[in-house]
Design a protein around this motif. Structure first.
Motif, PDB file in Angstrom:
ATOM      1  N   PHE A   1      -0.347  12.135  -0.517  1.00  0.00           N
ATOM      2  CA  PHE A   1      -1.328  13.105  -0.027  1.00  0.00           C
ATOM      3  C   PHE A   1      -0.770  14.521  -0.173  1.00  0.00           C
ATOM      4  O   PHE A   1       0.452  14.736  -0.125  1.00  0.00           O
TER       5      PHE A   1
ATOM      6  N   GLN B   1       0.432   5.561  -0.695  1.00  0.00           N
ATOM      7  CA  GLN B   1      -0.475   6.657  -1.031  1.00  0.00           C
ATOM      8  C   GLN B   1       0.279   7.976  -0.940  1.00  0.00           C
ATOM      9  O   GLN B   1       1.145   8.139  -0.082  1.00  0.00           O
TER      10      GLN B   1
ATOM     11  N   ASN C   1      -6.165  13.093  -0.665  1.00  0.00           N
ATOM     12  CA  ASN C   1      -5.512  11.929  -1.232  1.00  0.00           C
ATOM     13  C   ASN C   1      -5.298  12.152  -2.728  1.00  0.00           C
ATOM     14  O   ASN C   1      -6.249  12.413  -3.468  1.00  0.00           O
ATOM     15  N   LEU C   2      -4.036  12.080  -3.152  1.00  0.00           N
ATOM     16  CA  LEU C   2      -3.713  12.299  -4.563  1.00  0.00           C
ATOM     17  C   LEU C   2      -3.713  10.994  -5.339  1.00  0.00           C
ATOM     18  O   LEU C   2      -4.273  10.907  -6.437  1.00  0.00           O
ATOM     19  N   PHE C   3      -3.026   9.987  -4.797  1.00  0.00           N
ATOM     20  CA  PHE C   3      -2.885   8.713  -5.489  1.00  0.00           C
ATOM     21  C   PHE C   3      -2.828   7.563  -4.490  1.00  0.00           C
ATOM     22  O   PHE C   3      -2.240   7.682  -3.423  1.00  0.00           O
ATOM     23  N   TYR C   4      -3.441   6.453  -4.913  1.00  0.00           N
ATOM     24  CA  TYR C   4      -3.218   5.162  -4.286  1.00  0.00           C
ATOM     25  C   TYR C   4      -2.406   4.385  -5.309  1.00  0.00           C
ATOM     26  O   TYR C   4      -2.909   4.043  -6.378  1.00  0.00           O
TER      27      TYR C   4
ATOM     28  N   ASN D   1       1.064  -5.446   7.895  1.00  0.00           N
ATOM     29  CA  ASN D   1       0.265  -5.074   9.070  1.00  0.00           C
ATOM     30  C   ASN D   1      -0.781  -4.016   8.763  1.00  0.00           C
ATOM     31  O   ASN D   1      -1.596  -3.676   9.616  1.00  0.00           O
ATOM     32  N   ARG D   2      -0.768  -3.519   7.513  1.00  0.00           N
ATOM     33  CA  ARG D   2      -1.808  -2.595   7.030  1.00  0.00           C
ATOM     34  C   ARG D   2      -1.857  -1.259   7.770  1.00  0.00           C
ATOM     35  O   ARG D   2      -2.862  -0.550   7.670  1.00  0.00           O
ATOM     36  N   LYS D   3      -0.812  -0.920   8.521  1.00  0.00           N
ATOM     37  CA  LYS D   3      -0.783   0.387   9.179  1.00  0.00           C
ATOM     38  C   LYS D   3       0.006   1.333   8.289  1.00  0.00           C
ATOM     39  O   LYS D   3       1.180   1.082   7.996  1.00  0.00           O
ATOM     40  N   LEU D   4      -0.611   2.443   7.899  1.00  0.00           N
ATOM     41  CA  LEU D   4       0.104   3.420   7.087  1.00  0.00           C
ATOM     42  C   LEU D   4       1.178   4.106   7.922  1.00  0.00           C
ATOM     43  O   LEU D   4       0.884   4.659   8.985  1.00  0.00           O
TER      44      LEU D   4
ATOM     45  N   ASN E   1       0.869  -1.173   0.000  1.00  0.00           N
ATOM     46  CA  ASN E   1       0.000   0.000   0.000  1.00  0.00           C
ATOM     47  C   ASN E   1       0.908   1.226   0.000  1.00  0.00           C
ATOM     48  O   ASN E   1       1.827   1.319   0.825  1.00  0.00           O
TER      49      ASN E   1
ATOM     50  N   TRP F   1       3.905   7.138   7.770  1.00  0.00           N
ATOM     51  CA  TRP F   1       3.999   8.377   7.017  1.00  0.00           C
ATOM     52  C   TRP F   1       5.420   8.909   6.991  1.00  0.00           C
ATOM     53  O   TRP F   1       6.152   8.817   7.986  1.00  0.00           O
TER      54      TRP F   1
END
Lengths: 112, 108
Positions: free
Chosen positions: B35, B33, B45-48, B93-96, B31, B98
């Motif tokens: 911003f 992204q 949010n600009l892009f995934y 773990n799916r935690k963004l 993942n 930054w």
């Protein structure tokens, strides 16, 4: 139509008080988040819920307690506020646990 | 955990100039992204873009997952592009996680 909304936008309170921040999303998303942005603009995840189930619970003081009454709402309650809790708190949502995240406008909390 | 580094930390452009922002990450991700936080604090949010290339108007992004970096291109910059650009990544773990952001100022 606001996609992710938070109330209040500003919150000024004294040390020791208890306060809540509310978040609502009308996007039909399953997953919601709370983030904290400090004075240096560093963003860190605090909590995440998926369909009302807590799935991420970062190391935050247990004075912070999230609650998700339904999948469109995620609230944050903070007990015994401290000076260090001053920050901007953002709510966000996504379709699922890995999806593109959409943010609310933020709540600027100032503890005096 | 995954480390995220963004460069440059600060950037000043004249209106109309092009720029490239970079995001390096220390481990494989599923993942990623980008911003934009505008001067009023709103996070957009600009892009995934966990891999590949995407374009949206004057902005485009490319992620080379095997080499652990992503690039955000801004063409023909406008004053409304000013703000902070964040890259955020997540692994299993799916935690963004930054990055510290690139602060962009576009002067008229």
């Amino acid at each position: 139509d606001t996609a992710v909304s938070q109330t209040p936008k500003y919150l000024v309170t004294q040390m020791g008080n208890d306060k809540s921040i509310k978040c609502e999303q009308n996007l039909g998303h399953d997953t919601m988040y709370w983030y904290k942005q400090d004075s240096k603009k560093f963003l860190k995840i605090m909590f995440s819920y998926n369909n009302k189930e807590l799935i991420i619970n970062e190391t935050v003081p247990n004075r912070f307690s999230p609650k998700s009454p339904d999948k469109a709402h995620l609230n944050l309650h903070i007990n015994s506020l401290e000076l260090g809790d001053s920050a901007v708190y953002f709510c966000a949502s996504s379709w699922d646990r890995e999806g593109q995240q959409y943010f609310g406008p933020g709540t600027r909390l100032t503890v005096t | 955990g995954i480390q995220v580094e963004q460069s440059p930390p600060d950037l000043i452009l004249q209106e109309g100039a092009n720029s490239t922002l970079r995001c390096n990450f220390s481990d494989s991700v599923n993942n990623l992204q980008w911003f934009h936080q505008n001067p009023w604090g709103q996070l957009i949010n600009l892009f995934y873009i966990p891999s590949g290339t995407k374009q949206n108007g004057r902005l485009s992004a490319t992620t080379v997952a095997t080499e652990r970096y992503s690039l955000l291109y801004i063409s023909s910059s406008q004053t409304t592009d000013s703000g902070v650009y964040f890259c955020a990544v997540a692994g299993n773990n799916r935690k963004l996680i930054w990055g510290l952001g690139t602060s962009l100022a576009v002067n008229p």
